[in-house]
Write a protein that holds these residues in place. Sequence first.
Motif, PDB file in Angstrom:
ATOM      1  N   SER A  36       0.859  -1.179   0.000  1.00  0.00           N
ATOM      2  CA  SER A  36       0.000   0.000   0.000  1.00  0.00           C
ATOM      3  C   SER A  36       0.900   1.235   0.000  1.00  0.00           C
ATOM      4  O   SER A  36       2.036   1.199   0.477  1.00  0.00           O
ATOM      5  N   LYS A  37       0.372   2.310  -0.518  1.00  0.00           N
ATOM      6  CA  LYS A  37       1.095   3.598  -0.451  1.00  0.00           C
ATOM      7  C   LYS A  37       0.046   4.697  -0.491  1.00  0.00           C
ATOM      8  O   LYS A  37      -0.330   5.161  -1.557  1.00  0.00           O
ATOM      9  N   GLY A  38      -0.424   5.045   0.685  1.00  0.00           N
ATOM     10  CA  GLY A  38      -1.457   6.069   0.768  1.00  0.00           C
ATOM     11  C   GLY A  38      -2.858   5.535   0.514  1.00  0.00           C
ATOM     12  O   GLY A  38      -3.827   6.289   0.530  1.00  0.00           O
ATOM     13  N   HIS A  39      -2.977   4.221   0.282  1.00  0.00           N
ATOM     14  CA  HIS A  39      -4.311   3.659   0.015  1.00  0.00           C
ATOM     15  C   HIS A  39      -5.094   3.491   1.311  1.00  0.00           C
ATOM     16  O   HIS A  39      -4.533   3.325   2.380  1.00  0.00           O
ATOM     17  N   SER A  40      -6.392   3.521   1.160  1.00  0.00           N
ATOM     18  CA  SER A  40      -7.268   3.218   2.295  1.00  0.00           C
ATOM     19  C   SER A  40      -8.575   2.654   1.732  1.00  0.00           C
ATOM     20  O   SER A  40      -8.861   2.793   0.543  1.00  0.00           O
ATOM     21  N   TRP A  46     -16.352  -2.066   4.511  1.00  0.00           N
ATOM     22  CA  TRP A  46     -15.734  -2.966   5.494  1.00  0.00           C
ATOM     23  C   TRP A  46     -15.362  -4.293   4.871  1.00  0.00           C
ATOM     24  O   TRP A  46     -16.119  -4.847   4.095  1.00  0.00           O
ATOM     25  N   TYR A  47     -14.195  -4.789   5.255  1.00  0.00           N
ATOM     26  CA  TYR A  47     -13.878  -6.184   4.955  1.00  0.00           C
ATOM     27  C   TYR A  47     -14.692  -7.048   5.907  1.00  0.00           C
ATOM     28  O   TYR A  47     -14.654  -6.853   7.123  1.00  0.00           O
ATOM     29  N   ASP A  48     -15.441  -7.989   5.357  1.00  0.00           N
ATOM     30  CA  ASP A  48     -16.233  -8.912   6.178  1.00  0.00           C
ATOM     31  C   ASP A  48     -15.925 -10.303   5.644  1.00  0.00           C
ATOM     32  O   ASP A  48     -16.577 -10.789   4.719  1.00  0.00           O
ATOM     33  N   GLN A  49     -14.916 -10.936   6.213  1.00  0.00           N
ATOM     34  CA  GLN A  49     -14.316 -12.116   5.604  1.00  0.00           C
ATOM     35  C   GLN A  49     -14.841 -13.420   6.209  1.00  0.00           C
ATOM     36  O   GLN A  49     -15.092 -13.498   7.402  1.00  0.00           O
ATOM     37  N   ILE A  50     -14.965 -14.419   5.361  1.00  0.00           N
ATOM     38  CA  ILE A  50     -15.382 -15.741   5.847  1.00  0.00           C
ATOM     39  C   ILE A  50     -14.223 -16.452   6.554  1.00  0.00           C
ATOM     40  O   ILE A  50     -14.415 -17.440   7.240  1.00  0.00           O
ATOM     41  N   GLN A  51     -13.003 -15.963   6.338  1.00  0.00           N
ATOM     42  CA  GLN A  51     -11.820 -16.629   6.892  1.00  0.00           C
ATOM     43  C   GLN A  51     -11.181 -15.778   7.993  1.00  0.00           C
ATOM     44  O   GLN A  51     -11.286 -14.564   7.973  1.00  0.00           O
ATOM     45  N   ASP A  52     -10.541 -16.478   8.938  1.00  0.00           N
ATOM     46  CA  ASP A  52      -9.685 -15.798   9.899  1.00  0.00           C
ATOM     47  C   ASP A  52      -8.480 -15.220   9.161  1.00  0.00           C
ATOM     48  O   ASP A  52      -8.063 -15.734   8.127  1.00  0.00           O
ATOM     49  N   GLU A  53      -7.923 -14.167   9.742  1.00  0.00           N
ATOM     50  CA  GLU A  53      -6.727 -13.569   9.136  1.00  0.00           C
ATOM     51  C   GLU A  53      -5.738 -13.200  10.231  1.00  0.00           C
ATOM     52  O   GLU A  53      -6.124 -12.688  11.288  1.00  0.00           O
ATOM     53  N   TRP A  54      -4.494 -13.482   9.971  1.00  0.00           N
ATOM     54  CA  TRP A  54      -3.408 -13.038  10.850  1.00  0.00           C
ATOM     55  C   TRP A  54      -2.541 -12.142  10.000  1.00  0.00           C
ATOM     56  O   TRP A  54      -2.136 -12.518   8.899  1.00  0.00           O
ATOM     57  N   ILE A  55      -2.271 -10.946  10.501  1.00  0.00           N
ATOM     58  CA  ILE A  55      -1.589  -9.980   9.639  1.00  0.00           C
ATOM     59  C   ILE A  55      -0.468  -9.292  10.399  1.00  0.00           C
ATOM     60  O   ILE A  55      -0.584  -9.023  11.603  1.00  0.00           O
ATOM     61  N   ILE A  56       0.623  -9.059   9.697  1.00  0.00           N
ATOM     62  CA  ILE A  56       1.752  -8.330  10.280  1.00  0.00           C
ATOM     63  C   ILE A  56       2.176  -7.242   9.309  1.00  0.00           C
ATOM     64  O   ILE A  56       2.218  -7.457   8.090  1.00  0.00           O
ATOM     65  N   LEU A  57       2.422  -6.055   9.860  1.00  0.00           N
ATOM     66  CA  LEU A  57       2.938  -4.960   9.047  1.00  0.00           C
ATOM     67  C   LEU A  57       4.463  -5.008   9.131  1.00  0.00           C
ATOM     68  O   LEU A  57       5.030  -5.045  10.226  1.00  0.00           O
ATOM     69  N   LEU A  58       5.124  -5.073   7.990  1.00  0.00           N
ATOM     70  CA  LEU A  58       6.584  -5.251   7.990  1.00  0.00           C
ATOM     71  C   LEU A  58       7.329  -3.969   7.674  1.00  0.00           C
ATOM     72  O   LEU A  58       8.494  -3.823   8.036  1.00  0.00           O
ATOM     73  N   GLU A  59       6.676  -3.053   6.982  1.00  0.00           N
ATOM     74  CA  GLU A  59       7.333  -1.798   6.626  1.00  0.00           C
ATOM     75  C   GLU A  59       6.239  -0.758   6.441  1.00  0.00           C
ATOM     76  O   GLU A  59       5.149  -1.089   5.999  1.00  0.00           O
ATOM     77  N   GLY A  60       6.544   0.498   6.791  1.00  0.00           N
ATOM     78  CA  GLY A  60       5.562   1.558   6.603  1.00  0.00           C
ATOM     79  C   GLY A  60       4.724   1.786   7.843  1.00  0.00           C
ATOM     80  O   GLY A  60       5.147   1.475   8.970  1.00  0.00           O
ATOM     81  N   ALA A  62       0.314   2.222   9.149  1.00  0.00           N
ATOM     82  CA  ALA A  62      -1.096   2.146   8.780  1.00  0.00           C
ATOM     83  C   ALA A  62      -1.986   2.369   9.995  1.00  0.00           C
ATOM     84  O   ALA A  62      -1.546   2.267  11.138  1.00  0.00           O
ATOM     85  N   LYS A  63      -3.236   2.699   9.702  1.00  0.00           N
ATOM     86  CA  LYS A  63      -4.269   2.782  10.743  1.00  0.00           C
ATOM     87  C   LYS A  63      -5.442   1.915  10.305  1.00  0.00           C
ATOM     88  O   LYS A  63      -5.953   2.065   9.204  1.00  0.00           O
ATOM     89  N   LEU A  64      -5.826   1.011  11.204  1.00  0.00           N
ATOM     90  CA  LEU A  64      -6.981   0.141  10.935  1.00  0.00           C
ATOM     91  C   LEU A  64      -8.159   0.602  11.760  1.00  0.00           C
ATOM     92  O   LEU A  64      -7.999   1.123  12.864  1.00  0.00           O
ATOM     93  N   GLN A  65      -9.337   0.348  11.236  1.00  0.00           N
ATOM     94  CA  GLN A  65     -10.556   0.635  11.982  1.00  0.00           C
ATOM     95  C   GLN A  65     -11.416  -0.619  12.049  1.00  0.00           C
ATOM     96  O   GLN A  65     -11.505  -1.357  11.061  1.00  0.00           O
ATOM     97  N   TRP A  93      -6.071   4.305   6.875  1.00  0.00           N
ATOM     98  CA  TRP A  93      -4.974   5.145   6.362  1.00  0.00           C
ATOM     99  C   TRP A  93      -3.725   4.314   6.179  1.00  0.00           C
ATOM    100  O   TRP A  93      -3.463   3.404   6.974  1.00  0.00           O
ATOM    101  N   THR A  94      -2.969   4.574   5.121  1.00  0.00           N
ATOM    102  CA  THR A  94      -1.588   4.088   5.034  1.00  0.00           C
ATOM    103  C   THR A  94      -0.729   5.269   4.630  1.00  0.00           C
ATOM    104  O   THR A  94      -1.182   6.202   3.949  1.00  0.00           O
ATOM    105  N   ASP A  95       0.508   5.219   5.056  1.00  0.00           N
ATOM    106  CA  ASP A  95       1.440   6.331   4.830  1.00  0.00           C
ATOM    107  C   ASP A  95       1.570   6.619   3.332  1.00  0.00           C
ATOM    108  O   ASP A  95       1.878   5.722   2.558  1.00  0.00           O
ATOM    109  N   PRO A  96       1.323   7.861   2.900  1.00  0.00           N
ATOM    110  CA  PRO A  96       1.431   8.168   1.469  1.00  0.00           C
ATOM    111  C   PRO A  96       2.875   8.405   1.020  1.00  0.00           C
ATOM    112  O   PRO A  96       3.149   8.432  -0.179  1.00  0.00           O
ATOM    113  N   THR A  97       3.811   8.567   1.993  1.00  0.00           N
ATOM    114  CA  THR A  97       5.181   8.944   1.620  1.00  0.00           C
ATOM    115  C   THR A  97       6.098   7.738   1.456  1.00  0.00           C
ATOM    116  O   THR A  97       7.098   7.816   0.766  1.00  0.00           O
ATOM    117  N   ILE A  98       5.764   6.633   2.129  1.00  0.00           N
ATOM    118  CA  ILE A  98       6.591   5.430   2.000  1.00  0.00           C
ATOM    119  C   ILE A  98       5.698   4.221   1.722  1.00  0.00           C
ATOM    120  O   ILE A  98       4.489   4.260   1.961  1.00  0.00           O
TER     121      ILE A  98
END
Lengths: 115, 115
Positions: A36-40, A46-60, A62-65, A93-98
């Motif tokens: 992502s780069k500035g995407h939101s 809303w994401y409303d998923q049938i599956q569980d998700e495990w997520i890690i941010l590795l660089e940059g 973000a703000k989740l709601q 929000w995701t950082d638009p600069t990086i």
Amino acid sequence: MPIIENIFSKIPEQVPDELFQTLLSNKQIKIERIISKGHSSSVNNWYDQIQDEWIILLEGQAKLQFANNTALLNLNPGDYLFIPAHSKHRVHWTDPTITTIWLAIHIYPNEYDYE
Amino acid sequence: MPIIENIFSKIPEQVPDELFQTLLSNKQIKIERIISKGHSSSVNNWYDQIQDEWIILLEGQAKLQFANNTALLNLNPGDYLFIPAHSKHRVHWTDPTITTIWLAIHIYPNEYDYE
């Protein structure tokens, strides 16, 4: 010999659309790199998923709601969380600069015939 | 609200034994943080796993060896690979001067009753 790839490599300079790349996929899980780069997410989209998700941010950055809470979750490199199925959420929000690089593990219910 | 944790936090200063920490576990997968500091597998001590594994090195440095090949695989931060079930491998070396942090996704066969 297994092939080694690097999660931080082959990052496009321009990221007009958020980029979803499947690194591994089978009936049980999908491992995905998201760039992502500035995407939101659109407001009230809303994401409303049938599956569980495990997520890690590795660089940059973000703000989740989450739909059940007004507070935003700030994510910095190394931050990870578990998002149960049907826990409605959006990327505020995701950082638009990086570049923001996510690693997402989608865990499909056994009975779901994914593919 | 989901709980956020950081993969780079709570790293012990001393790592006398390699540290395996389960971050998420269910019948399908186990997500694990592994912390090494100079650890390696004993010579001729091969991991021979019933489950597929996807692994990424996030910090530090390591060398992996596969039983079907004499060459060593150098791993640097961000490097990831898929290790199919029963692909015999061992950790030949991890950096003794800095902490090596791995994120491992173990993917269990459907018929296997893990837990």
